[in-house]
Design a protein around this motif. Structure first.
Motif, PDB file in Angstrom:
ATOM      1  N   THR A 556      44.870  42.561  34.048  1.00  0.00           N
ATOM      2  CA  THR A 556      44.527  41.402  34.866  1.00  0.00           C
ATOM      3  C   THR A 556      44.353  40.175  33.990  1.00  0.00           C
ATOM      4  O   THR A 556      44.067  40.278  32.792  1.00  0.00           O
ATOM      5  CB  THR A 556      43.233  41.663  35.662  1.00  0.00           C
ATOM      6  N   GLN A 557      44.545  39.019  34.597  1.00  0.00           N
ATOM      7  CA  GLN A 557      44.420  37.753  33.887  1.00  0.00           C
ATOM      8  C   GLN A 557      43.040  37.142  34.106  1.00  0.00           C
ATOM      9  O   GLN A 557      42.423  37.359  35.151  1.00  0.00           O
ATOM     10  CB  GLN A 557      45.478  36.757  34.379  1.00  0.00           C
ATOM     11  N   ASP A 558      42.616  36.375  33.117  1.00  0.00           N
ATOM     12  CA  ASP A 558      41.496  35.446  33.274  1.00  0.00           C
ATOM     13  C   ASP A 558      40.316  36.067  34.017  1.00  0.00           C
ATOM     14  O   ASP A 558      40.054  35.742  35.172  1.00  0.00           O
ATOM     15  CB  ASP A 558      41.989  34.209  34.036  1.00  0.00           C
ATOM     16  N   PRO A 559      39.567  36.974  33.374  1.00  0.00           N
ATOM     17  CA  PRO A 559      38.513  37.705  34.091  1.00  0.00           C
ATOM     18  C   PRO A 559      37.401  36.791  34.608  1.00  0.00           C
ATOM     19  O   PRO A 559      36.806  36.017  33.867  1.00  0.00           O
ATOM     20  CB  PRO A 559      37.983  38.671  33.022  1.00  0.00           C
ATOM     21  N   THR A 560      37.155  36.890  35.897  1.00  0.00           N
ATOM     22  CA  THR A 560      36.018  36.227  36.547  1.00  0.00           C
ATOM     23  C   THR A 560      35.466  37.200  37.580  1.00  0.00           C
ATOM     24  O   THR A 560      36.079  38.221  37.886  1.00  0.00           O
ATOM     25  CB  THR A 560      36.443  34.918  37.242  1.00  0.00           C
ATOM     26  N   ASN A 561      34.324  36.869  38.139  1.00  0.00           N
ATOM     27  CA  ASN A 561      33.742  37.738  39.160  1.00  0.00           C
ATOM     28  C   ASN A 561      34.601  37.785  40.419  1.00  0.00           C
ATOM     29  O   ASN A 561      34.523  38.735  41.195  1.00  0.00           O
ATOM     30  CB  ASN A 561      32.333  37.256  39.520  1.00  0.00           C
ATOM     31  N   GLU A 562      35.431  36.755  40.636  1.00  0.00           N
ATOM     32  CA  GLU A 562      36.253  36.716  41.838  1.00  0.00           C
ATOM     33  C   GLU A 562      37.491  37.606  41.702  1.00  0.00           C
ATOM     34  O   GLU A 562      37.867  38.300  42.648  1.00  0.00           O
ATOM     35  CB  GLU A 562      36.696  35.273  42.139  1.00  0.00           C
ATOM     36  N   ASN A 563      38.144  37.575  40.543  1.00  0.00           N
ATOM     37  CA  ASN A 563      39.377  38.369  40.421  1.00  0.00           C
ATOM     38  C   ASN A 563      39.197  39.639  39.602  1.00  0.00           C
ATOM     39  O   ASN A 563      40.181  40.336  39.321  1.00  0.00           O
ATOM     40  CB  ASN A 563      40.510  37.518  39.807  1.00  0.00           C
ATOM     41  N   LEU A 564      37.965  39.966  39.233  1.00  0.00           N
ATOM     42  CA  LEU A 564      37.695  41.236  38.561  1.00  0.00           C
ATOM     43  C   LEU A 564      36.220  41.594  38.788  1.00  0.00           C
ATOM     44  O   LEU A 564      35.356  41.248  37.984  1.00  0.00           O
ATOM     45  CB  LEU A 564      38.002  41.135  37.066  1.00  0.00           C
ATOM     46  N   PRO A 565      35.911  42.284  39.890  1.00  0.00           N
ATOM     47  CA  PRO A 565      34.506  42.564  40.226  1.00  0.00           C
ATOM     48  C   PRO A 565      33.796  43.348  39.132  1.00  0.00           C
ATOM     49  O   PRO A 565      34.399  44.136  38.402  1.00  0.00           O
ATOM     50  CB  PRO A 565      34.622  43.390  41.515  1.00  0.00           C
ATOM     51  N   LYS A 566      32.496  43.127  39.039  1.00  0.00           N
ATOM     52  CA  LYS A 566      31.675  43.768  38.009  1.00  0.00           C
ATOM     53  C   LYS A 566      31.757  45.288  38.085  1.00  0.00           C
ATOM     54  O   LYS A 566      31.928  45.966  37.075  1.00  0.00           O
ATOM     55  CB  LYS A 566      30.228  43.302  38.159  1.00  0.00           C
ATOM     56  N   ARG A 567      31.668  45.855  39.279  1.00  0.00           N
ATOM     57  CA  ARG A 567      31.694  47.310  39.425  1.00  0.00           C
ATOM     58  C   ARG A 567      33.040  47.885  38.999  1.00  0.00           C
ATOM     59  O   ARG A 567      33.112  48.997  38.465  1.00  0.00           O
ATOM     60  CB  ARG A 567      31.398  47.674  40.884  1.00  0.00           C
TER      61      ARG A 567
END
Length: 755
Positions: A556-567
């Motif tokens: 995945t690109q550019d990890p944020t809480n929106e495009n890569l959930p914490k869980r």
């Protein structure tokens, strides 16, 4: 020459004579001895008279010339000179491109558009609007300048003509005054002639100075291009100086202590100043570690490791290194920082091709093998175990994420037991070589592809459930864990989702039309919230899939809480990150523990450190107390990847990849559509197609909406748009009544019509 040879026996074996004899008779060469004098001159003359072939001396001369040329070419001084010429030539040529690009950017709105796009991507629409206004103003000003130039040329010509006429008039008036005074009519044109002489003198001066001025201008232009190219480093790597810097300062205890003292930490500086041994006791042994050196620094009381880690750039520069050439970690000893300092320029050298490319006999073992991923910073081979491990690779766009993930999959493909199901949500052919290796290959960025990827993940969950139930049954029968996992029903299944941020950001939902005409929405396929079907599928596999060899790999690109959930990100055993933009993104990528231990993917250089990963987890060898390692991965391009995939396919019995329909066979499309409708009265066309693909992937795997619409139209059951409660046109749906009517009409048709 015979007398000197006879007087000095040791000179009897002159190489020229030996070579001539060897050319005439190779056996004679073995009879020549350094301890024996040469035969008399008469014998030599006789031998020369007997040999009438002049080719041997000429061949010997050419051989000597060739050896001399080869020696000169291979000499280190020649190579340095060639590198010097190539380097500075590349600076000039590259500088021309740099200057041309700068000029182009200065005369167009390219930069405005780039900054506007960046603002839109960041969600700052106000800033994007400002850049759009600046671009519009730039265009208007440029147009005005061009129009002024076009309309100004006639005015300039007219002004020049008027000025010339006025000057000539003034000269004639002056000449008339002179003629009246001197009573000489000739004086009228004297000022004009003087002006002509001055113009001729000026032209002569310009003709003389033109050559030097042109040479100086050309030299200045070349110097400007060279400076621009040198600043941008446009020379190829092989032509650059070996050290990469002007002063390649070796790392000594005094250098390290001085660098620490100059960090600007008062407590550390005072402790070094007060130390009786010159602070040498703070340092452990400086040991050679691959392409650099390693040293442990024990900090004095009052100085924390966080303070040192936070001043990485300054510490590196104090030791005459770039920031990326210093890597720090926290070893088990308290108040200690472990520093690895690279040799200058060592990390900018390529690491060589992957063993998958160079070794035709490469093999893989999912359980006990380790994939050759690249090299660590010390130059040692970086091997990674993939056995029952979920994996996440993230980073900014175009930094080598797909290539890094694909390299591991290509290695694992050499284990015939491993099954792949793959969703490439970019869809530009990066994974096309897995057609024939993967059971499922989804390629594309649309909502339809997200739906297919979600269903692929959900089928992975169903497979995991079947395996868990089977494992419980076999365990009750007394099977051991090793025997169960060796059973073909537990062959490793790897679900690969590249560009997973597309799924986490998708808003696709299942829709259907109830009997009263209202549209009902089901759970979203994508998304990052708890109701996302994709997120739930990944979470379930993270929870239980490892035990039955069902694992997920996400890129995945550019990890944020929106495009890569914490869980989702914290459920992975291996977490790797290319360069990211901020420290908070680095923490999302590799975890807070790895970041506290010295991991710094946000310190990598965008564009320069492509394929360089900071890896945290238990799948790769780490030093005691170390929480992460930096790996420079091998790059495998598309064409070599296809060749590797073909070798892996040869080890398998043939895998049908679910991407297209099977060869033509008798298929009742209307019956299949009716089955897909289930109990629904009207179902959205997209949902019907999804159900068809799910139930009959070999038939409808490549179908699109227009294919389904065409078949239904030909049968007289064309999908129609519904009417919403507000009277507006709704979604296009397939009607169960129309499909049933089409089936009845087909059955009632005469046999002749059917034929």
């Amino acid at each position: 020459m015979s007398e000197p040879l006879a007087e000095q026996p040791q000179m009897g074996t002159v190489h020229r004579l030996d070579e001539h004899r060897a050319a005439r008779n190779p056996a004679a060469d073995t009879a020549v001895s350094l301890d024996k004098p040469t035969p008399p001159a008469a014998d030599t003359t006789t031998a020369e008279q007997e040999d009438t072939t002049p080719a041997a001396p000429r061949a010997s001369t050419w051989a000597r010339t060739g050896r001399a040329v080869r020696s000169a070419v291979r000499h280190e001084r020649t190579r340095r000179s060639a590198r010097l010429v190539a380097r500075h030539s590349a600076y000039v040529l590259g500088g021309a491109g740099v200057v041309a690009k700068r000029t182009w950017l200065g005369r167009t709105v390219t930069v405005h558009h780039q900054l506007r796009a960046a603002a839109v991507a960041a969600g700052n629409h106000e800033l994007a609007s400002e850049w759009q206004e600046k671009a519009d103003k730039f265009r208007a000003d440029r147009h005005r300048r061009r129009m002024d130039l076009i309309t100004g040329v006639p005015h300039m010509a007219k002004s020049a003509a008027i000025g010339t006429a006025g000057a000539e008039g003034g000269l004639l008036l002056l000449g008339a005054c002179m003629a009246v005074h001197s009573h000489q009519l000739h004086d009228v044109i004297v000022p004009t002639l003087a002006a002509i002489d001055a113009i001729q003198a000026l032209c002569w001066f310009v003709s003389v100075a033109w050559g030097p001025a042109l040479a100086l201008t050309l030299f200045g232009a070349l110097a400007h291009l060279w400076k621009a190219g040198q600043a941008q480093g446009t020379a190829p790597a092989w032509a650059r100086p070996a050290s990469g810097v002007v002063d390649d300062v070796p790392i000594t205890p005094s250098i390290v202590v001085k660098a620490l003292s100059d960090l600007g930490i008062p407590a550390l500086k005072k402790a070094i100043k007060d130390a009786a041994d010159g602070a040498a006791g703070m340092l452990g042994p400086i040991t050679i570690a691959g392409r650099g050196v390693e040293v442990d620094v024990t900090l004095p009381s009052g100085v924390s490791t966080e303070e040192i880690l936070g001043k990485r750039r300054k510490l590196a520069e104090n030791m005459n290194r770039h920031e990326h050439e210093l890597h720090m970690s926290i070893p088990p000893a308290p108040r200690t920082v472990r520093m690895w300092i690279a040799d200058s320029g060592a990390l900018d050298e390529p690491i060589g091709p992957s063993p998958l490319v160079t070794d035709p006999d490469v093999s893989a073992d999912y359980k006990s093998g380790r994939a050759p991923w690249g090299q660590d910073l010390r130059g040692d081979t970086a091997l990674i175990s993939l056995f029952q491990r979920h994996m996440l690779i993230t980073g900014l766009s175009n930094q080598g994420k797909t290539a890094s993930l694909r390299a591991l999959a290509l290695w694992l493909a050499f284990d015939p037991r491993v099954k792949f199901r793959l969703a490439d949500l970019k869809g530009v052919g990066d994974w096309s070589m897995f057609r024939g290796l993967a059971e499922v290959l989804i390629e594309g960025p649309t909502d339809e592809h997200v739906i297919a990827a979600t269903e692929m993940a959900e089928e992975g969950v169903a497979e995991m459930g079947r395996r868990i139930a089977l494992m419980n049954e076999l365990t009750r029968k007394g099977w051991s864990q090793d025997r169960i996992l060796a059973d073909p029903r537990f062959d490793p299944l790897v679900l690969i989702i590249d560009e997973a941020q597309v799924a986490y950001g998708s808003g696709a939902r299942e829709t259907c039309v109830a009997e009263n005409g209202t549209v009902k929405y089901g759970a979203p396929y994508g998304g990052s919230k708890a109701d996302s079907r994709y997120f739930q599928a990944i979470k379930k596999i993270h929870d239980q899939g490892r035990a039955v060899s069902v694992t997920t790999w996400e890129g995945t690109q550019d990890p944020t809480n929106e495009n890569l959930p914490k869980r989702s990100r914290e459920g992975n055993h291996i977490r790797a990150s290319l360069v990211v933009g901020t420290e908070s993104q680095a923490e999302m990528a590799v975890g807070a523990q790895a970041l506290a231990g010295g991991a710094a993917p946000h310190k990598l250089r965008q564009g320069l450190d492509k394929g360089t990963l900071v890896v945290a987890g238990d799948g790769i060898k780490l030093a005691p107390g170390q929480s992460s390692v930096t790996v420079r991965t091998h790059f495998i391009d598309i064409d070599p990847a296809k060749e590797i995939a073909e070798r892996a396919k040869a080890l398998r019995a043939g895998v049908h990849t679910q991407t297209a329909a099977e060869p033509a066979e008798e298929v009742d499309h209307l019956a299949n559509v009716l089955e897909a409708l289930g109990d629904g009265k009207r179902i959205q066309t997209q949902e019907v197609l999804r159900r068809l693909i799910s139930k009959h992937p070999n038939i409808y795997g490549s179908w699109e909406l227009h294919d389904l619409t065409r078949v239904l139209r030909e049968a007289g059951a064309e999908p129609k748009a519904t009417r919403a409660d507000n009277g507006k046109t709704g979604v296009v749906c397939v009607s169960r009544a129309r499909v049933e009517a089409a089936i009845e009409a087909r059955e009632d048709a005469p046999e002749s019509d059917a034929e």
